[in-house]
Enzyme design. Sequence first.
Site, PDB file in Angstrom:
ATOM      1  N   LYS A 116       8.777 -31.079  83.352  1.00 46.37           N
ATOM      2  CA  LYS A 116       9.736 -31.798  82.104  1.00 46.37           C
ATOM      3  C   LYS A 116       9.427 -31.073  80.862  1.00 46.37           C
ATOM      4  O   LYS A 116      10.942 -31.101  80.376  1.00 46.37           O
ATOM      5  CB  LYS A 116       9.179 -33.304  81.702  1.00 46.37           C
ATOM      6  CG  LYS A 116       9.402 -34.267  83.113  1.00 46.37           C
ATOM      7  CD  LYS A 116       8.694 -35.218  82.297  1.00 46.37           C
ATOM      8  CE  LYS A 116       8.400 -36.317  84.051  1.00 46.37           C
ATOM      9  NZ  LYS A 116       9.528 -36.844  84.692  1.00 46.37           N
ATOM     10  N   GLU A 200       7.583 -36.975  73.253  1.00 48.92           N
ATOM     11  CA  GLU A 200       8.867 -37.883  72.520  1.00 48.92           C
ATOM     12  C   GLU A 200       8.635 -39.316  72.300  1.00 48.92           C
ATOM     13  O   GLU A 200       7.518 -39.788  71.843  1.00 48.92           O
ATOM     14  CB  GLU A 200       9.682 -38.653  74.088  1.00 48.92           C
ATOM     15  CG  GLU A 200      10.316 -37.340  74.709  1.00 48.92           C
ATOM     16  CD  GLU A 200      10.780 -37.454  75.746  1.00 48.92           C
ATOM     17  OE1 GLU A 200      11.209 -36.367  76.852  1.00 48.92           O
ATOM     18  OE2 GLU A 200      10.752 -38.542  76.051  1.00 48.92           O
ATOM     19  N   HIS A 235       7.804 -48.049  84.508  1.00 48.45           N
ATOM     20  CA  HIS A 235       8.933 -47.400  84.410  1.00 48.45           C
ATOM     21  C   HIS A 235       9.516 -47.317  86.332  1.00 48.45           C
ATOM     22  O   HIS A 235      10.191 -45.951  86.502  1.00 48.45           O
ATOM     23  CB  HIS A 235       8.257 -45.971  84.251  1.00 48.45           C
ATOM     24  CG  HIS A 235       7.861 -45.687  83.127  1.00 48.45           C
ATOM     25  ND1 HIS A 235       8.646 -45.929  82.035  1.00 48.45           N
ATOM     26  CD2 HIS A 235       6.709 -46.222  82.470  1.00 48.45           C
ATOM     27  CE1 HIS A 235       7.701 -46.844  80.046  1.00 48.45           C
ATOM     28  NE2 HIS A 235       6.505 -46.220  80.974  1.00 48.45           N
ATOM     29  N   ARG A 297      17.639 -33.521  93.769  1.00 47.27           N
ATOM     30  CA  ARG A 297      17.581 -34.385  95.519  1.00 47.27           C
ATOM     31  C   ARG A 297      18.416 -35.030  95.620  1.00 47.27           C
ATOM     32  O   ARG A 297      19.099 -35.161  94.249  1.00 47.27           O
ATOM     33  CB  ARG A 297      16.016 -34.268  96.032  1.00 47.27           C
ATOM     34  CG  ARG A 297      15.567 -35.758  95.005  1.00 47.27           C
ATOM     35  CD  ARG A 297      14.511 -36.476  94.941  1.00 47.27           C
ATOM     36  NE  ARG A 297      13.586 -36.451  94.114  1.00 47.27           N
ATOM     37  CZ  ARG A 297      13.410 -37.898  93.506  1.00 47.27           C
ATOM     38  NH1 ARG A 297      14.981 -38.393  93.954  1.00 47.27           N
ATOM     39  NH2 ARG A 297      13.542 -38.537  92.275  1.00 47.27           N
TER      40      ARG A 297
HETATM   41  P1  ADP Z   1      13.906 -42.112  91.795  1.00 47.70           P
HETATM   42  O1  ADP Z   1      14.782 -41.572  90.154  1.00 47.70           O
HETATM   43  O2  ADP Z   1      15.242 -41.614  92.828  1.00 47.70           O
HETATM   44  O3  ADP Z   1      13.252 -43.609  91.931  1.00 47.70           O
HETATM   45  P2  ADP Z   1      11.938 -41.606  92.286  1.00 47.70           P
HETATM   46  O4  ADP Z   1      11.565 -40.203  91.423  1.00 47.70           O
HETATM   47  O5  ADP Z   1      10.454 -42.657  91.908  1.00 47.70           O
HETATM   48  O6  ADP Z   1      13.016 -40.981  92.334  1.00 47.70           O
HETATM   49  O7  ADP Z   1      10.830 -40.718  93.162  1.00 47.70           O
HETATM   50  C1  ADP Z   1      11.902 -41.704  94.557  1.00 47.70           C
HETATM   51  C2  ADP Z   1      10.851 -41.941  95.736  1.00 47.70           C
HETATM   52  O8  ADP Z   1       9.852 -41.018  95.898  1.00 47.70           O
HETATM   53  C3  ADP Z   1       9.829 -42.853  95.301  1.00 47.70           C
HETATM   54  O9  ADP Z   1       9.678 -43.916  96.624  1.00 47.70           O
HETATM   55  C4  ADP Z   1       8.291 -42.093  95.066  1.00 47.70           C
HETATM   56  O10 ADP Z   1       7.387 -42.987  96.478  1.00 47.70           O
HETATM   57  C5  ADP Z   1       8.674 -40.382  96.343  1.00 47.70           C
HETATM   58  N1  ADP Z   1       7.898 -39.766  95.495  1.00 47.70           N
HETATM   59  C6  ADP Z   1       8.333 -39.539  94.365  1.00 47.70           C
HETATM   60  N2  ADP Z   1       7.198 -38.583  94.472  1.00 47.70           N
HETATM   61  C7  ADP Z   1       6.444 -37.588  95.231  1.00 47.70           C
HETATM   62  C8  ADP Z   1       5.734 -37.331  95.756  1.00 47.70           C
HETATM   63  N3  ADP Z   1       5.351 -36.422  94.958  1.00 47.70           N
HETATM   64  N4  ADP Z   1       5.772 -37.437  97.239  1.00 47.70           N
HETATM   65  C9  ADP Z   1       5.837 -38.020  97.525  1.00 47.70           C
HETATM   66  N5  ADP Z   1       6.792 -38.909  97.247  1.00 47.70           N
HETATM   67  C10 ADP Z   1       6.936 -38.858  96.134  1.00 47.70           C
HETATM   68  P1  ADP Z   2       9.602 -39.658  85.720  1.00 47.30           P
HETATM   69  O1  ADP Z   2       9.551 -38.622  86.399  1.00 47.30           O
HETATM   70  O2  ADP Z   2       8.133 -41.071  85.814  1.00 47.30           O
HETATM   71  O3  ADP Z   2      11.391 -41.013  86.469  1.00 47.30           O
HETATM   72  P2  ADP Z   2      11.610 -40.080  83.619  1.00 47.30           P
HETATM   73  O4  ADP Z   2      11.323 -39.189  82.411  1.00 47.30           O
HETATM   74  O5  ADP Z   2      12.652 -40.176  84.499  1.00 47.30           O
HETATM   75  O6  ADP Z   2      10.108 -40.027  84.896  1.00 47.30           O
HETATM   76  O7  ADP Z   2      10.929 -41.387  83.079  1.00 47.30           O
HETATM   77  C1  ADP Z   2      10.793 -42.469  83.302  1.00 47.30           C
HETATM   78  C2  ADP Z   2      10.662 -43.690  82.757  1.00 47.30           C
HETATM   79  O8  ADP Z   2      10.975 -44.076  81.267  1.00 47.30           O
HETATM   80  C3  ADP Z   2      12.937 -44.106  82.296  1.00 47.30           C
HETATM   81  O9  ADP Z   2      13.757 -43.890  83.148  1.00 47.30           O
HETATM   82  C4  ADP Z   2      12.529 -44.635  80.865  1.00 47.30           C
HETATM   83  O10 ADP Z   2      12.868 -46.145  81.452  1.00 47.30           O
HETATM   84  C5  ADP Z   2      11.541 -44.353  80.285  1.00 47.30           C
HETATM   85  N1  ADP Z   2      10.948 -43.405  79.455  1.00 47.30           N
HETATM   86  C6  ADP Z   2      11.429 -42.077  79.422  1.00 47.30           C
HETATM   87  N2  ADP Z   2      11.667 -41.421  78.593  1.00 47.30           N
HETATM   88  C7  ADP Z   2      11.593 -42.067  77.439  1.00 47.30           C
HETATM   89  C8  ADP Z   2      11.350 -42.323  76.243  1.00 47.30           C
HETATM   90  N3  ADP Z   2      11.581 -41.151  75.447  1.00 47.30           N
HETATM   91  N4  ADP Z   2      12.339 -43.975  75.336  1.00 47.30           N
HETATM   92  C9  ADP Z   2      11.566 -44.515  76.109  1.00 47.30           C
HETATM   93  N5  ADP Z   2      11.674 -44.516  77.140  1.00 47.30           N
HETATM   94  C10 ADP Z   2      11.590 -43.617  77.890  1.00 47.30           C
END
Ligand code: ADP
Ligand code: ADP
Length: 662
Positions: A116, A200, A235, A297
Amino acid sequence: MFKKILIANRGEIACRVIKTAQKNGIKTVAVYSDADSNARHVRLADEAHHIGGAAAKDSYLLADVILGVALKSGAEAIHPGYGFLSENAEFSEACAKAGIAFIGPSANSIRSMGLKDRAKDIMSKAGVPVVPGYQGTDQTPATLQKQADDIGYPVLIKAIAGGGGKGMRLVEKSADFISSLESCQREAKSSFGNAHVLIEKYLTRPRHIEVQVFGDNFGDAVYLYERDCSLQRRHQKVVEEAPAPDMSEHMRKAMGDAAVKAAQAIAYSGAGTIEFIVDVENGLENAPFYFMEMNTRLQVEHPVTELITGQDLVDWQLRIAAGERLPLVQADIPLHGHAFEVRLYAEDPENNFMPQTGRINHFSTPTQNENFRLDTGVEVGDEVSIYYDPMIAKLIVWGHNREAALRHMGRALENTAISGLKCNLEFLGNIINHSAFQAAHIDTGFIERHKNDLMPQNKRADHHILALATMAELDPNRQGSDPWGWSDGWRMNLDLKTTLTFIDHEEKRAVKVMYREKGFCLTIDDQDIEVQILRHEGVALDLMVNGHKISAKVIKKGQDFTLFYGASVSYLHHYLAGAEGEDETTGSGIITTPMPGKVTQVMVKEGDLVTLGQPLMILEAMKMEHTIKAQIVGKVDMFRLAIGDQVAEGAILIRIIEEGAI
Ligand code: ADP
Ligand code: ADP
Ligand code: MG
């Protein structure tokens, strides 16, 4: 185009990819672990190869083994789905080296976006706004604390390698910073093998709005509009929709252009999602939006984009990986109507959303049409195990506008029933039917803010629910469950009485039943209700209750009932004192098989008077003997079993008529 592809994934996404491949005449190769030998994706694929043990690290994460299967089977490309190897740069590279197309971006693109901090740097250099914060290499606690203090609280600490909502800590005040930092680093280290964090500014009322992008290998990129994924729990996304409510053309273009700029900054090829967080303190129009991360993806929630654009995103992925140009230019990408997706999880909302496992013994949804789509990795008989993600299916709807789509989703959820494990169906229905959700008053705090309205109420089964379970159990005309002409028996005993006991949230609930010429009279909690069965087909049960028609789905498995009535899901267990080895003063005169077995001994015959707890027969099941005892005092009315008979689970073994009723 490819003639054969391998799908390096499982569950609903593997099935989803296979569907498009088959539509295009492409042969499919599935891979599976020990836990998935008969999984739906294996059944759907043209060929399937075993790759190892149940744990992901012993199978779906084994890049070399999967690549070996691809080479051996003659697959020209690998689709990684999401999760598992989908964002693994080494895997993308290894595929390229082996001469197999990776249906996804290059290793370089994955690497650019994989962490990130680096992703934010690349984006801000490319002129894409990022959330204000610190993403430097100096990770000393003092520096991080100072940065957080400068940014101003609340702040969010994020593991740079995090994902799936893990590795994040919200810090409200300076004094809490160090302890949150330590716990975040611990989780980051153990979950992602990387303790680095960034800090952040935490937006207090943001919306998560992401943009679907596609790039090809000719330098072109387009966006397929946005998805609003603000409905999150911890989240993690629960409900997604497209387009985002209240999105103006102007705002859509601003976010779309920023997303395309982001994709082009890393020469992106294939499907990707740019996740933005939007500060909607003063509404959505002209709201500041910030790049959060890019998922390199196909996304779980891609179907909502497919429904509003009429495009098949997997088809786009295949074409681009095969070296074709983007199928459409920006101006030609349609946007019509509104779509929602809900994620059906095997989890128990009443028990802190604990993941659930079990064999699915019933799963019914509306039939798929232009308004309703089901993406699932399971069917009846399949097992949800501890090894993988508890998401079992996605319900997706389309309507000509948001209100129509909401109506379709409401109906779809009401007409979905699943049993064998607990799931979040009722929770999803409560979100969809919530007035604030219907009015699109959404942000990422929605679920937490409204949790009292959304949580399935841990409530006592009401009289309708108990009446439904009772009638499902006693229906005299039920075909199939009555091997001995049960209905005649009922008709002969017009004043037949019995008492059924159900376990409802650990409480015993008695239902006294009296059969009358015109139907049944039930007494529940000292209240009498008149019930007639109007229809009982499959799991559908319609009753007339005190002159009022009710419709439900009632699924019976052994003595366990799952009832879907309106938006509620209830679980009852028909308590059989005799079979469960406990004395009871009120029991049922109807005794059914607690599990499939063989009759090894019969101690009574038709017409015998029996006393409470008297052994009636012995059933051998699962290598053990089970003594079936009388639960009420009365006369044995039906008994046509012989030694050696095989009986199915839930079959009616014996009926005893209460003494007073004779
Ligand atoms: P999205 O934004 O599409 O919801 P997520 O980050 O929540 O993406 O992940 C999508 C799916 O992939 C989820 O069901 C999660 O359990 C799975 N997933 C995420 N990271 C991994 C990982 N490192 N290995 C296996 N499954 C993963
Ligand atoms: P992940 O890789 O686990 O999906 P993200 O960075 O996409 O992580 O953040 C997941 C969720 O966390 C976001 O969809 C949002 O709801 C919350 N979030 C992330 N960053 C912030 C922020 N700066 N302020 C408030 N909520 C946040
Ligand atoms: Mg994310």
